[in-house]
Design a protein around this motif. Structure first.
Motif, PDB file in Angstrom:
ATOM      1  N   ILE A  11      -2.471   2.854   3.483  1.00  0.00           N
ATOM      2  CA  ILE A  11      -1.454   2.626   4.529  1.00  0.00           C
ATOM      3  C   ILE A  11      -2.147   2.346   5.877  1.00  0.00           C
ATOM      4  O   ILE A  11      -1.751   1.449   6.628  1.00  0.00           O
ATOM      5  N   VAL A  66      -3.580  -1.185   5.763  1.00  0.00           N
ATOM      6  CA  VAL A  66      -2.486  -2.151   5.804  1.00  0.00           C
ATOM      7  C   VAL A  66      -1.936  -2.277   7.234  1.00  0.00           C
ATOM      8  O   VAL A  66      -1.603  -3.374   7.698  1.00  0.00           O
ATOM      9  N   CYS A  75       3.827  -9.917   5.345  1.00  0.00           N
ATOM     10  CA  CYS A  75       3.574  -8.464   5.385  1.00  0.00           C
ATOM     11  C   CYS A  75       3.786  -7.847   4.009  1.00  0.00           C
ATOM     12  O   CYS A  75       3.046  -6.945   3.599  1.00  0.00           O
ATOM     13  N   ILE A 105       0.853  -5.819   1.730  1.00  0.00           N
ATOM     14  CA  ILE A 105       1.028  -4.482   1.133  1.00  0.00           C
ATOM     15  C   ILE A 105       0.813  -4.543  -0.389  1.00  0.00           C
ATOM     16  O   ILE A 105       0.119  -3.701  -0.965  1.00  0.00           O
ATOM     17  N   SER A 154      10.101  -3.203  -2.788  1.00  0.00           N
ATOM     18  CA  SER A 154      10.042  -3.724  -1.421  1.00  0.00           C
ATOM     19  C   SER A 154      11.392  -4.255  -0.976  1.00  0.00           C
ATOM     20  O   SER A 154      12.147  -4.808  -1.794  1.00  0.00           O
ATOM     21  N   TYR A 176       9.015   0.420   0.148  1.00  0.00           N
ATOM     22  CA  TYR A 176       8.622   0.110   1.520  1.00  0.00           C
ATOM     23  C   TYR A 176       9.425  -1.028   2.131  1.00  0.00           C
ATOM     24  O   TYR A 176       9.929  -1.904   1.437  1.00  0.00           O
ATOM     25  N   PRO A 196       8.385  -3.784   4.564  1.00  0.00           N
ATOM     26  CA  PRO A 196       7.114  -4.290   5.113  1.00  0.00           C
ATOM     27  C   PRO A 196       7.164  -4.483   6.614  1.00  0.00           C
ATOM     28  O   PRO A 196       6.214  -4.179   7.323  1.00  0.00           O
ATOM     29  N   THR A 245       6.620  -0.565   9.969  1.00  0.00           N
ATOM     30  CA  THR A 245       6.582  -0.578   8.497  1.00  0.00           C
ATOM     31  C   THR A 245       6.943   0.830   8.037  1.00  0.00           C
ATOM     32  O   THR A 245       6.503   1.805   8.649  1.00  0.00           O
ATOM     33  N   PHE A 300       7.283   3.561   4.639  1.00  0.00           N
ATOM     34  CA  PHE A 300       6.882   3.834   3.251  1.00  0.00           C
ATOM     35  C   PHE A 300       7.546   5.126   2.756  1.00  0.00           C
ATOM     36  O   PHE A 300       7.482   6.150   3.450  1.00  0.00           O
TER      37      PHE A 300
END
Ligand code: AHG
Ligand code: MN
Ligand code: MN
Length: 283
Positions: free
Chosen positions: A8, A11, A44, A48, A63, A82, A84, A99, A101
């Motif tokens: 993470i 990213v 994005c 990821i 996603s 997530y 993004p 972002t 998660f």
């Protein structure tokens, strides 16, 4: 789990670079929620996916920008859901974006979330990480690495009010609730990006962010698996509360579909108790 947190962080630096350098125009596709995808949303999402594809403990990815579940490793333990780039339509006016998660073990539902994280891309890059064992931890990027700043704990009562959704389509009782907070001295803070808006409430000690069900969107706008549940976890771990319009903990949500939405309210205890009273759902 450490390999997930490290990924993470990596990213976050890459996405920040993409925000600063990539084309901000539209792609020629829509996501599952029917929203036009920006080229940046797609980029994005790709960053990821590439970053997690070799992490063997990651079973699957879900996603905002993909239709279904992308299985990576059948023997993996965690599914990462997530968003993004949250607030991507604000990138062209140079407001903060983020972002989000949610890390789940087992079936995709609130009670199986084991950790959550979000990144804010503003004047600086900031990260909050939360696990079941701790209050959320706040980090700030410095030369590509993340310095730990502090633990995040909410006060019992805050000063900020972030009311989402189209006001014309609010219910009467929701409008009364929002107006009553302003009459009590609360100040409006709403950028249109849930990551910076919720980040501000968490860091300034409290307040409330609401995205209610409205006449045009009875189930609200924000998506359970990668927007609502990760932030519900953050707020609970910080000593606050996160509920839906029935007063149910958002951590108890069980989405029927990966892109299901829910009305949602995140805040410190005073404001969420006031909300339950205004909605007539106080236990
Ligand atoms: P996304 O850019 O991932 O689609 O999410 C935007 C979300 C959220 O960040 C924000 O709180 C909300 O949309 C704002 O909606 P309104 O424009 O209806 O206030
Ligand atoms: Mn979003
Ligand atoms: Mn998004």
């Amino acid at each position: 789990m450490l390999s997930i947190f490290d990924t993470i962080k990596k990213v976050a630096i890459k996405i920040d670079h993409a925000i600063k350098t990539e084309d901000l125009g539209y792609s020629d596709s829509e996501n599952t929620s029917g929203e036009e995808q920006l080229k940046l949303d797609v980029k994005c999402d790709y960053i990821i996916e590439q970053a997690f594809k070799d992490i063997s403990i990651v079973k699957a990815l879900v996603s905002e920008e993909k239709e279904g579940v992308l299985v990576l490793h059948d023997d993996g333990k965690y599914t990462i859901c997530y968003d993004p780039l949250d607030g991507s339509s604000l990138a062209d006016v140079n407001l903060s974006v983020g972002t989000i998660f949610g890390i789940y073990e087992g079936e995709l539902k609130g009670e199986n979330l084991v950790a959550a994280a979000y990144v804010v891309y503003g004047p600086r890059i900031e990260l909050l990480l939360a696990t079941k064992e701790e209050t959320p931890l706040h980090y700030r990027a410095n030369e590509g690495l993340f310095d730990f700043i502090k633990e995040i704990k909410l006060e019992e009562k805050g000063k900020l009010n972030a009311p989402g959704g189209t006001q014309q389509n609010w219910s009467g009782h929701h409008k009364t609730f929002v107006d009553d907070l302003f009459a009590e001295g609360y100040r409006l803070r709403y950028s249109g990006g849930m990551v910076p808006d919720l980040h501000q409430i968490l860091l300034k000690g409290g307040g409330i962010f609401s995205y209610p069900g409205t006449s045009d969107k009875p189930d609200g706008k924000l998506r359970q698996l990668f927007e609502v549940i990760p932030f519900a976890f953050m707020f609970e771990q910080a000593g606050g509360q996160a509920v839906n319009d029935k007063g149910m903990r958002l951590m108890e949500l069980i989405p029927a579909h990966p892109h299901d939405t829910s009305p949602c309210f995140f805040g410190s205890n005073y404001e969420i108790n006031a909300l339950k009273e205004a909605y007539g759902v106080k236990a």
